[in-house]
Motif scaffolding. Structure first.
Motif, PDB file in Angstrom:
ATOM      1  N   ALA A 180     -37.223 -66.252 -61.233  1.00 12.12           N
ATOM      2  CA  ALA A 180     -38.828 -66.514 -60.287  1.00 12.12           C
ATOM      3  C   ALA A 180     -38.773 -66.615 -59.040  1.00 12.12           C
ATOM      4  O   ALA A 180     -40.218 -66.762 -58.429  1.00 12.12           O
ATOM      5  N   GLN A 181     -37.086 -66.431 -58.371  1.00 11.24           N
ATOM      6  CA  GLN A 181     -36.992 -66.117 -56.988  1.00 11.24           C
ATOM      7  C   GLN A 181     -37.765 -64.821 -56.462  1.00 11.24           C
ATOM      8  O   GLN A 181     -37.262 -65.038 -55.258  1.00 11.24           O
ATOM      9  N   VAL A 182     -37.626 -64.015 -56.885  1.00  8.40           N
ATOM     10  CA  VAL A 182     -37.324 -62.631 -57.405  1.00  8.40           C
ATOM     11  C   VAL A 182     -38.862 -62.377 -56.578  1.00  8.40           C
ATOM     12  O   VAL A 182     -38.982 -62.562 -57.839  1.00  8.40           O
ATOM     13  N   ASP A 183     -38.682 -61.535 -55.566  1.00  2.00           N
ATOM     14  CA  ASP A 183     -40.093 -61.186 -55.397  1.00  2.00           C
ATOM     15  C   ASP A 183     -40.550 -59.938 -55.720  1.00  2.00           C
ATOM     16  O   ASP A 183     -42.243 -59.606 -56.158  1.00  2.00           O
ATOM     17  N   GLU A 184     -39.701 -58.596 -55.888  1.00  2.00           N
ATOM     18  CA  GLU A 184     -40.616 -57.708 -56.270  1.00  2.00           C
ATOM     19  C   GLU A 184     -39.663 -56.934 -57.081  1.00  2.00           C
ATOM     20  O   GLU A 184     -38.204 -56.893 -56.995  1.00  2.00           O
ATOM     21  N   PRO A 185     -39.616 -55.359 -57.624  1.00  2.00           N
ATOM     22  CA  PRO A 185     -38.971 -55.559 -58.752  1.00  2.00           C
ATOM     23  C   PRO A 185     -37.288 -54.859 -58.073  1.00  2.00           C
ATOM     24  O   PRO A 185     -37.530 -54.267 -57.278  1.00  2.00           O
ATOM     25  N   LEU A 186     -36.630 -54.382 -59.236  1.00  4.62           N
ATOM     26  CA  LEU A 186     -35.514 -53.370 -58.383  1.00  4.62           C
ATOM     27  C   LEU A 186     -35.592 -52.164 -58.739  1.00  4.62           C
ATOM     28  O   LEU A 186     -36.473 -51.587 -59.813  1.00  4.62           O
ATOM     29  N   PRO A 187     -36.017 -51.184 -57.678  1.00  2.00           N
ATOM     30  CA  PRO A 187     -36.377 -49.921 -57.885  1.00  2.00           C
ATOM     31  C   PRO A 187     -35.259 -48.585 -58.440  1.00  2.00           C
ATOM     32  O   PRO A 187     -33.997 -49.469 -59.163  1.00  2.00           O
ATOM     33  N   GLY A 188     -35.739 -48.055 -59.245  1.00  2.00           N
ATOM     34  CA  GLY A 188     -34.383 -47.111 -59.678  1.00  2.00           C
ATOM     35  C   GLY A 188     -35.486 -46.583 -61.753  1.00  2.00           C
ATOM     36  O   GLY A 188     -36.746 -47.342 -61.041  1.00  2.00           O
ATOM     37  N   PRO A 189     -34.264 -46.070 -62.035  1.00  4.41           N
ATOM     38  CA  PRO A 189     -35.239 -45.789 -63.107  1.00  4.41           C
ATOM     39  C   PRO A 189     -35.731 -47.141 -64.298  1.00  4.41           C
ATOM     40  O   PRO A 189     -35.073 -48.216 -63.934  1.00  4.41           O
TER      41      PRO A 189
ATOM     42  N   ALA B  23     -66.276 -50.350 -75.685  1.00  7.97           N
ATOM     43  CA  ALA B  23     -67.013 -51.262 -77.133  1.00  7.97           C
ATOM     44  C   ALA B  23     -68.334 -52.105 -75.813  1.00  7.97           C
ATOM     45  O   ALA B  23     -68.640 -52.672 -77.136  1.00  7.97           O
ATOM     46  N   GLY B  24     -68.448 -52.730 -74.553  1.00  9.66           N
ATOM     47  CA  GLY B  24     -69.938 -52.699 -74.447  1.00  9.66           C
ATOM     48  C   GLY B  24     -68.849 -54.423 -73.990  1.00  9.66           C
ATOM     49  O   GLY B  24     -70.163 -55.285 -73.840  1.00  9.66           O
ATOM     50  N   PHE B  25     -67.750 -54.769 -74.088  1.00 12.03           N
ATOM     51  CA  PHE B  25     -68.026 -56.487 -73.712  1.00 12.03           C
ATOM     52  C   PHE B  25     -66.461 -56.520 -72.876  1.00 12.03           C
ATOM     53  O   PHE B  25     -65.646 -55.855 -72.500  1.00 12.03           O
ATOM     54  N   GLY B  26     -66.130 -57.693 -71.807  1.00 11.49           N
ATOM     55  CA  GLY B  26     -65.432 -57.710 -70.899  1.00 11.49           C
ATOM     56  C   GLY B  26     -65.692 -58.010 -69.611  1.00 11.49           C
ATOM     57  O   GLY B  26     -67.527 -58.188 -69.499  1.00 11.49           O
ATOM     58  N   PRO B  27     -65.099 -57.551 -68.667  1.00 16.02           N
ATOM     59  CA  PRO B  27     -63.967 -57.289 -69.053  1.00 16.02           C
ATOM     60  C   PRO B  27     -62.991 -58.540 -69.063  1.00 16.02           C
ATOM     61  O   PRO B  27     -62.871 -59.284 -68.803  1.00 16.02           O
ATOM     62  N   MET B  28     -61.735 -57.709 -69.993  1.00 16.28           N
ATOM     63  CA  MET B  28     -61.030 -59.328 -70.373  1.00 16.28           C
ATOM     64  C   MET B  28     -59.883 -59.634 -69.139  1.00 16.28           C
ATOM     65  O   MET B  28     -59.877 -58.842 -68.236  1.00 16.28           O
ATOM     66  N   LEU B  29     -59.588 -60.788 -69.447  1.00 15.83           N
ATOM     67  CA  LEU B  29     -58.579 -61.086 -68.607  1.00 15.83           C
ATOM     68  C   LEU B  29     -57.443 -60.951 -69.133  1.00 15.83           C
ATOM     69  O   LEU B  29     -56.423 -61.593 -69.921  1.00 15.83           O
ATOM     70  N   VAL B  30     -55.955 -60.393 -68.020  1.00 10.86           N
ATOM     71  CA  VAL B  30     -54.318 -60.450 -68.498  1.00 10.86           C
ATOM     72  C   VAL B  30     -53.735 -61.586 -67.894  1.00 10.86           C
ATOM     73  O   VAL B  30     -54.255 -61.317 -66.927  1.00 10.86           O
ATOM     74  N   GLY B  31     -53.190 -62.018 -68.265  1.00 12.54           N
ATOM     75  CA  GLY B  31     -52.529 -63.284 -68.473  1.00 12.54           C
ATOM     76  C   GLY B  31     -51.227 -63.301 -67.968  1.00 12.54           C
ATOM     77  O   GLY B  31     -50.669 -61.564 -67.535  1.00 12.54           O
ATOM     78  N   ASP B  32     -50.110 -63.866 -68.121  1.00  8.92           N
ATOM     79  CA  ASP B  32     -49.044 -63.012 -67.767  1.00  8.92           C
ATOM     80  C   ASP B  32     -48.492 -62.043 -68.556  1.00  8.92           C
ATOM     81  O   ASP B  32     -47.798 -62.357 -69.753  1.00  8.92           O
ATOM     82  N   MET B  33     -47.406 -61.482 -67.971  1.00  6.09           N
ATOM     83  CA  MET B  33     -46.625 -59.905 -68.287  1.00  6.09           C
ATOM     84  C   MET B  33     -45.319 -60.640 -68.042  1.00  6.09           C
ATOM     85  O   MET B  33     -44.463 -61.442 -68.719  1.00  6.09           O
ATOM     86  N   ALA B  34     -44.535 -60.394 -67.132  1.00  4.73           N
ATOM     87  CA  ALA B  34     -42.817 -59.907 -66.827  1.00  4.73           C
ATOM     88  C   ALA B  34     -43.024 -60.055 -65.360  1.00  4.73           C
ATOM     89  O   ALA B  34     -44.313 -60.132 -64.253  1.00  4.73           O
ATOM     90  N   GLN B  35     -41.519 -61.372 -65.058  1.00  3.52           N
ATOM     91  CA  GLN B  35     -41.501 -61.409 -63.815  1.00  3.52           C
ATOM     92  C   GLN B  35     -40.862 -59.767 -63.261  1.00  3.52           C
ATOM     93  O   GLN B  35     -40.590 -59.546 -63.899  1.00  3.52           O
ATOM     94  N   PRO B  36     -40.046 -59.698 -61.749  1.00  4.04           N
ATOM     95  CA  PRO B  36     -40.349 -58.331 -61.457  1.00  4.04           C
ATOM     96  C   PRO B  36     -39.128 -58.319 -61.539  1.00  4.04           C
ATOM     97  O   PRO B  36     -38.658 -57.203 -62.121  1.00  4.04           O
ATOM     98  N   LEU B  37     -38.027 -58.651 -62.162  1.00  3.22           N
ATOM     99  CA  LEU B  37     -36.904 -58.242 -62.911  1.00  3.22           C
ATOM    100  C   LEU B  37     -36.265 -58.743 -64.619  1.00  3.22           C
ATOM    101  O   LEU B  37     -35.677 -58.904 -64.749  1.00  3.22           O
TER     102      LEU B  37
END
Length: 292
Positions: free
Chosen positions: A53-62, A117-131
């Motif tokens: 949780a303390q990592v702020d950014e993704p690791l670059p690369g593939p 479909a004529g509704f929304g916008p949908m709200l996107v919550g949690d996905m993953a942390q940067p790593l």
């Protein structure tokens, strides 16, 4: 002389005891350091949730997905744009809107279909942390960049990012009757159907009351109901999980859901009194992402 010998003997013993204590402490420290090095090189890797949780950014690369959904990590994750056609991301300050490219594309494509479909916008919550990796609170899975929470709340216009923090997330299942309340609508059911209408989807988790409602409706095609899996604490959002992408050999997938629409013998899924903690046992390769 006898008195002098009695006085000096305890001093000699004390010196010996002190030397033994120092020697034991030194040996213990050395043994601890050896054990630490041995454990550091032995699978599985042990990490505290706060590390990730303390990592702020993704690791670059593939892009590289490692491990299962509930005990893995991801390198090269992409950030979801804060808003797009048919969607807006919420609780941005959590820094949990990262994922594999397939998940980013999935959300954007679903946003287009919701808008059409004529509704929304949908709200996107949690996905993953940067790593990826375990989170300190809120989820056991969401560790490999293939999970996303989409709120059932569909009544909000497009908001400024600062206005999307700490929004109310209404629970739509009555805790006493375990039935959906009057706020449940056809749009909610259609949102889930649209979310399931993608070959990349492996599962969608919802409350049992939601699954029951979907099963009781008339659908031209009921095959997608197989993907809808009853699970507790999904009474205010749906949780979409994509299958492992074919180019990710280190990603560990789940077996496919059982055959059939899964509408038989549905049991209530009330919220538990206590929640399990995320796994702290991750594949050894995940350790290198924290300290590349």
């Amino acid at each position: 002389m006898l008195t002098d010998s009695v006085i000096r003997r305890p001093r000699s013993v004390g010196v010996m005891l002190l030397a033994m204590v120092v020697l034991f402490a030194t040996a213990s420290k050395a043994q601890t350091e050896v054990q630490a090095e041995t454990q550091a090189g032995s699978p599985p890797a042990m990490t505290a949730p706060d590390d990730w949780a303390q990592v702020d950014e993704p690791l670059p690369g593939p892009q590289r997905i490692i491990g299962p959904f509930g005990g893995g990590c991801i390198a090269g994750a992409e950030a979801l744009p804060e808003q797009g056609v048919g969607y807006q991301a919420v609780d941005l300050e959590r820094n949990r809107h990262y994922g594999h490219a397939s998940l980013i594309d999935y959300i954007e494509q679903l946003g287009w279909r919701v808008d059409h479909a004529g509704f929304g916008p949908m709200l996107v919550g949690d996905m993953a942390q940067p790593l990826g990796g375990p989170m300190p609170y809120g989820h056991v899975s969401h560790q490999t960049g293939l999970d996303v929470d989409i709120w059932f709340r569909l009544d909000l216009p497009l908001l400024e990012p600062s206005e999307r923090e700490g929004l109310e997330q209404p629970i739509l299942v009555d805790p006493h009757t375990q039935r959906l309340d009057e706020r449940w609508s056809d749009q909610h059911a259609e949102l889930i159907r649209l979310a399931a209408d993608d070959p990349r989807v492996g599962r969608i988790f919802v409350d049992s009351a939601v699954k029951r409602d979907l099963c009781e409706r008339e659908w031209d095609d009921r095959s997608w109901l197989r993907l809808i899996r009853p699970w507790h604490s999904h009474d205010e959002h749906l949780h979409v999980r994509l299958r492992c992408p074919p180019d990710q050999p280190e990603c560990i997938d789940q077996p496919p859901p059982p055959p059939g629409d899964g509408c038989q013998a549905l049991s209530p899924t009330p919220r538990p009194q206590t929640y399990p903690q995320p796994s702290r046992s991750l594949p050894p390769a995940c350790r290198t992402l924290l300290a590349p």
